[in-house]
Design a protein around this motif. Structure first.
Motif, mmCIF file in Angstrom:
data_model
loop_
_atom_site.group_PDB
_atom_site.id
_atom_site.type_symbol
_atom_site.label_atom_id
_atom_site.label_comp_id
_atom_site.label_asym_id
_atom_site.label_seq_id
_atom_site.Cartn_x
_atom_site.Cartn_y
_atom_site.Cartn_z
ATOM 1 N N ASN A 396 -0.259 -0.207 3.533
ATOM 2 C CA ASN A 396 0.104 -1.549 4.001
ATOM 3 C C ASN A 396 1.609 -1.653 4.177
ATOM 4 O OD1 ASN A 396 -2.393 -2.616 4.214
ATOM 5 N ND2 ASN A 396 -2.355 -3.749 2.282
ATOM 6 N N TYR A 400 3.513 -2.629 7.543
ATOM 7 C CA TYR A 400 4.186 -3.924 7.703
ATOM 8 C C TYR A 400 5.689 -3.872 7.476
ATOM 9 C CZ TYR A 400 -0.547 -5.779 7.657
ATOM 10 O OH TYR A 400 -1.851 -6.046 7.959
ATOM 11 N N ASP A 424 8.411 -3.276 0.512
ATOM 12 C CA ASP A 424 8.768 -3.008 1.914
ATOM 13 C C ASP A 424 9.794 -4.021 2.380
ATOM 14 O OD1 ASP A 424 7.537 -5.317 3.393
ATOM 15 O OD2 ASP A 424 5.737 -4.551 2.373
ATOM 16 N N ILE A 429 5.210 -12.352 3.537
ATOM 17 C CA ILE A 429 3.978 -13.154 3.676
ATOM 18 C C ILE A 429 4.307 -14.592 3.278
ATOM 19 C CG2 ILE A 429 1.570 -13.371 2.888
ATOM 20 C CD1 ILE A 429 1.975 -10.369 1.898
ATOM 21 N N ILE A 437 -4.579 -13.346 0.646
ATOM 22 C CA ILE A 437 -4.590 -11.990 1.206
ATOM 23 C C ILE A 437 -5.489 -11.030 0.442
ATOM 24 C CG2 ILE A 437 -2.318 -12.082 2.320
ATOM 25 C CD1 ILE A 437 -1.245 -10.637 -0.191
ATOM 26 N N TYR A 442 -9.604 -11.005 4.993
ATOM 27 C CA TYR A 442 -8.515 -11.926 5.330
ATOM 28 C C TYR A 442 -7.359 -11.193 5.978
ATOM 29 C CZ TYR A 442 -5.282 -15.757 5.245
ATOM 30 O OH TYR A 442 -4.412 -16.723 5.635
ATOM 31 N N LYS A 443 -6.870 -11.776 7.063
ATOM 32 C CA LYS A 443 -5.702 -11.188 7.728
ATOM 33 C C LYS A 443 -4.759 -12.323 8.063
ATOM 34 C CE LYS A 443 -8.254 -7.792 10.319
ATOM 35 N NZ LYS A 443 -7.183 -6.865 10.367
ATOM 36 N N VAL A 444 -3.489 -12.117 7.742
ATOM 37 C CA VAL A 444 -2.522 -13.189 8.000
ATOM 38 C C VAL A 444 -2.318 -13.347 9.492
ATOM 39 C CG1 VAL A 444 -0.156 -13.930 7.680
ATOM 40 C CG2 VAL A 444 -1.385 -12.847 5.799
ATOM 41 N N ILE A 453 -3.691 -1.277 11.972
ATOM 42 C CA ILE A 453 -4.154 -1.947 10.750
ATOM 43 C C ILE A 453 -5.658 -2.037 10.665
ATOM 44 C CG2 ILE A 453 -3.895 -4.052 9.409
ATOM 45 C CD1 ILE A 453 -1.200 -4.327 10.963
ATOM 46 N N GLY A 454 -6.151 -2.017 9.416
ATOM 47 C CA GLY A 454 -7.591 -1.956 9.151
ATOM 48 C C GLY A 454 -8.308 -3.265 9.340
ATOM 49 N N GLY A 456 -8.920 -5.684 7.033
ATOM 50 C CA GLY A 456 -8.695 -6.751 6.064
ATOM 51 C C GLY A 456 -9.485 -6.503 4.796
ATOM 52 N N GLY A 458 -8.609 -3.711 2.663
ATOM 53 C CA GLY A 458 -7.785 -2.924 1.743
ATOM 54 C C GLY A 458 -7.427 -3.657 0.466
ATOM 55 N N LEU A 459 -6.816 -4.847 0.576
ATOM 56 C CA LEU A 459 -6.360 -5.561 -0.631
ATOM 57 C C LEU A 459 -7.534 -6.061 -1.464
ATOM 58 C CD1 LEU A 459 -3.178 -7.538 0.468
ATOM 59 C CD2 LEU A 459 -3.351 -5.448 -0.877
HETATM 60 P P1 ADP Z 1 -5.471 -4.957 6.474
HETATM 61 O O1 ADP Z 1 -6.451 -3.873 6.654
HETATM 62 O O2 ADP Z 1 -5.538 -6.013 7.504
HETATM 63 O O3 ADP Z 1 -4.103 -4.504 6.145
HETATM 64 P P2 ADP Z 1 -5.481 -5.767 3.709
HETATM 65 O O4 ADP Z 1 -6.594 -6.309 2.859
HETATM 66 O O5 ADP Z 1 -4.843 -4.510 3.256
HETATM 67 O O6 ADP Z 1 -6.047 -5.682 5.169
HETATM 68 O O7 ADP Z 1 -4.390 -6.895 3.801
HETATM 69 C C1 ADP Z 1 -4.753 -8.216 4.080
HETATM 70 C C2 ADP Z 1 -3.667 -8.948 4.815
HETATM 71 O O8 ADP Z 1 -2.533 -9.097 3.950
HETATM 72 C C3 ADP Z 1 -3.141 -8.145 5.985
HETATM 73 O O9 ADP Z 1 -3.868 -8.428 7.142
HETATM 74 C C4 ADP Z 1 -1.713 -8.648 6.081
HETATM 75 O O10 ADP Z 1 -1.669 -9.812 6.861
HETATM 76 C C5 ADP Z 1 -1.322 -8.983 4.673
HETATM 77 N N1 ADP Z 1 -0.519 -7.904 4.066
HETATM 78 C C6 ADP Z 1 -0.929 -6.908 3.271
HETATM 79 N N2 ADP Z 1 0.086 -6.117 2.860
HETATM 80 C C7 ADP Z 1 1.201 -6.637 3.441
HETATM 81 C C8 ADP Z 1 2.603 -6.284 3.420
HETATM 82 N N3 ADP Z 1 3.041 -5.235 2.723
HETATM 83 N N4 ADP Z 1 3.452 -7.059 4.131
HETATM 84 C C9 ADP Z 1 3.013 -8.124 4.836
HETATM 85 N N5 ADP Z 1 1.710 -8.502 4.896
HETATM 86 C C10 ADP Z 1 0.825 -7.766 4.219
#
Ligand code: ADP
Length: 492
Positions: A396, A400, A424, A429, A437, A442-444, A453-454, A456, A458-459
């Motif tokens: 991530n 980002y 980073d 965010i 997130i 969820y995707k911002v 990007i995947g 949503g 991962g987190l």
């Molecule tokens: P994705 O596969 O979209 O990255 P994640 O679950 O990893 O899905 O993250 C969810 C959302 O959190 C991302 O779509 C992004 O908007 C936000 N996000 C995650 N990591 C970061 C980061 N390091 N900086 C900014 N936004 C982030």
């Protein structure tokens, strides 16, 4: 079939309220009828006997009181009775006397009377106390004509029964005295008749009001529920735009409120799922198109069967399998079947090994991944899952991070706790998005760097793994400056 049967046995709100109200009225009326009609004379007799007994006890307790005379007067008027205190057996002299009732029995007694002897003997054999309710005619047995008493004054209540109380006491002078009280239990037949008439009217009025109240109450309760039920059926048909009316009592309006919230949440989940399917389809299609495109080129065009083209197919296959693995992980976390395989391992080495995977990015695209640490640290956890956490966070951060393409991974040790932070320099965010997130799908920003990007997920996977381990984790972020994702473990 069974459901139908149990439905048949259940009552509607209307019937339940009607039946409950009717039962309540029946119970209340029964109590009223019993106390006011059937048992009235018993209750009255019991009360009168008790009162007379209480009056006798007060007099006996105050037998040596110098104000006994006025006390007897007071008690006689209060309890509606006649009293005599006679020295007995002795000379049978009347020591005190209150003549409150005109037609009482005791003021007509002669002192050689057998009745006095009888009462005295009864009281003596009964611990010094005798109390009884006697019909006037009973006195004939003792040679009296009850109608002869005060023939010139009207008799109390015609056939009134006499309450006679006799107590034996001893004065401070050593005299044995007999406290004789006489009150009346008047016939209550006439009263019962009047009360019965009243009760009939009360019964009719109460039943009518009960039915009216039941009708109003049941309408007030069942109408909003019927409306909610109608809307709930709509909701069950995936019509998420329904609004449950907030009417009726608090509980029902709260239910409507909850259902409105549920409908809103369901519509969000529905939208998210639709978006997920679109995302997954997109994410699956991109590598598939690449794989099939490159394969066809390699098959049809001579000389295109190069290692570089083969590598593209291999990379895209890896992307596909990682996406499918993520989906499997999420479904395992969702169903609660994910188990951990805990062992002691070198966390610092794990971080290094993940960073090593990015060698190519570092050498070709100019990314910089700094790892700041002092010593090697060991923890107890599921190594494969923790590698996944570190990988997701670093991935991530690379996706980002800002123009300087720098990602910093920090390992800090304090009070036996190790904290890994992945920092980073990207867009950061917004505060309102921070709690969201970690949610699935969820995707911002939906368009931002889509290609890298995947889905949503991962987190959400990171959060579930860290929650299963019971470790602390979090994120701090500043818009325009970057983000810091961290997690902590106890050092072993
Ligand atoms: P994705 O596969 O979209 O990255 P994640 O679950 O990893 O899905 O993250 C969810 C959302 O959190 C991302 O779509 C992004 O908007 C936000 N996000 C995650 N990591 C970061 C980061 N390091 N900086 C900014 N936004 C982030």
């Amino acid at each position: 079939m069974k459901e139908k049967e149990s439905k048949k046995r259940r009552l509607s709100i209307k019937s339940s309220i009607f039946i409950s109200m009717a039962l309540l009225v029946v119970v209340m009326l029964t109590i009223l009828w019993l106390t006011q009609s059937v048992f009235l004379s018993h209750i009255y007799r019991y009360t009168k006997k008790n009162e007379t007994d209480r009056a006798a006890s007060i007099i006996v307790d105050n037998i040596n009181n110098e104000n006994l005379n006025s006390l007897i007067e007071k008690i006689s008027s209060e309890y509606d009775l006649c009293a005599e205190i006679i020295r007995y057996p002795g000379d049978k002299e009347i020591l005190y006397d209150s003549h409150f009732l005109n037609d009482c029995i005791i003021h007509k007694l002669q002192f050689e009377d057998t009745l006095l002897d009888f009462w005295y003997e009864e009281a003596k054999s009964n611990g010094g106390k005798y109390i009884d309710i006697l019909p006037r005619d009973k006195f004939r047995d003792f040679g009296y004509d009850p109608d002869d008493f005060h023939g010139d004054v009207p008799r109390r209540g015609g056939d009134a029964n006499c309450v006679i109380s006799v107590s034996i006491a001893e004065t401070s002078d050593g005299d044995s005295v007999m406290v004789v009280l006489n009150s009346f239990v008047l016939p209550v037949d006439a009263t019962v008749k009047t009360l019965r008439l009243q009760l009939i009217v009360i019964t009719i009025v109460m039943l009518a009001s009960a039915f009216l109240i039941a009708y109003i109450l049941s309408r007030r309760l069942s109408l909003p529920i019927e409306k909610i039920n109608k809307e709930a059926k709509n909701l069950a048909c995936a019509n998420y735009g329904v609004t449950f009316p907030q009417e009726g009592p608090i509980e029902i309006s709260e239910l409507a409120d909850t259902l409105n919230y549920t409908a809103k949440e369901l519509s969000k989940v529905d939208a998210m799922q639709k978006e997920l399917i679109a995302n997954i389809s997109h994410d699956l299609r991109t590598p598939l198109t690449m794989i099939s495109g490159y394969s066809e080129v390699m098959r049809d065009i001579p000389g295109e069967n190069t290692p570089e083209n083969m590598q593209v197919i291999i990379d895209e296959t890896a992307r596909l399998s990682s996406l499918v693995n993520d989906l499997l992980d999420v479904s395992r976390f969702q169903s609660g079947t994910q188990k951990l395989n805990i062992s002691r391992f070198n966390l610092t080495e794990s971080v290094k090994s993940v960073i090593k995977r990015y060698d190519k990015l570092i050498s070709h695209n100019g990314y910089i991944i700094n790892f700041v640490y002092d010593e090697d640290v060991f923890i107890n956890a599921d190594e494969v899952r923790i590698l996944q956490v570190i990988y997701n966070l670093i991935n991530n951060a690379i996706n980002y991070t800002g123009e300087d393409k720098t990602v910093t991974v920090k390992q800090e040790v304090k009070d036996g706790i190790v904290r890994i932070s992945v920092i980073d320099t990207g867009e950061g965010i917004a505060e309102k998005d921070l709690p969201l997130i970690w949610d699935r799908y969820y995707k911002v920003d939906k368009v931002h760097k889509r290609a890298h990007i995947g889905t949503g997920l991962g987190l959400s996977i990171v959060k579930n793994i860290l929650l299963l381990h019971g470790s602390r984790f979090g994120v701090s972020s500043e818009v325009g400056k970057g983000s810091n994702f961290w997690f902590e473990f106890k050092i072993l």
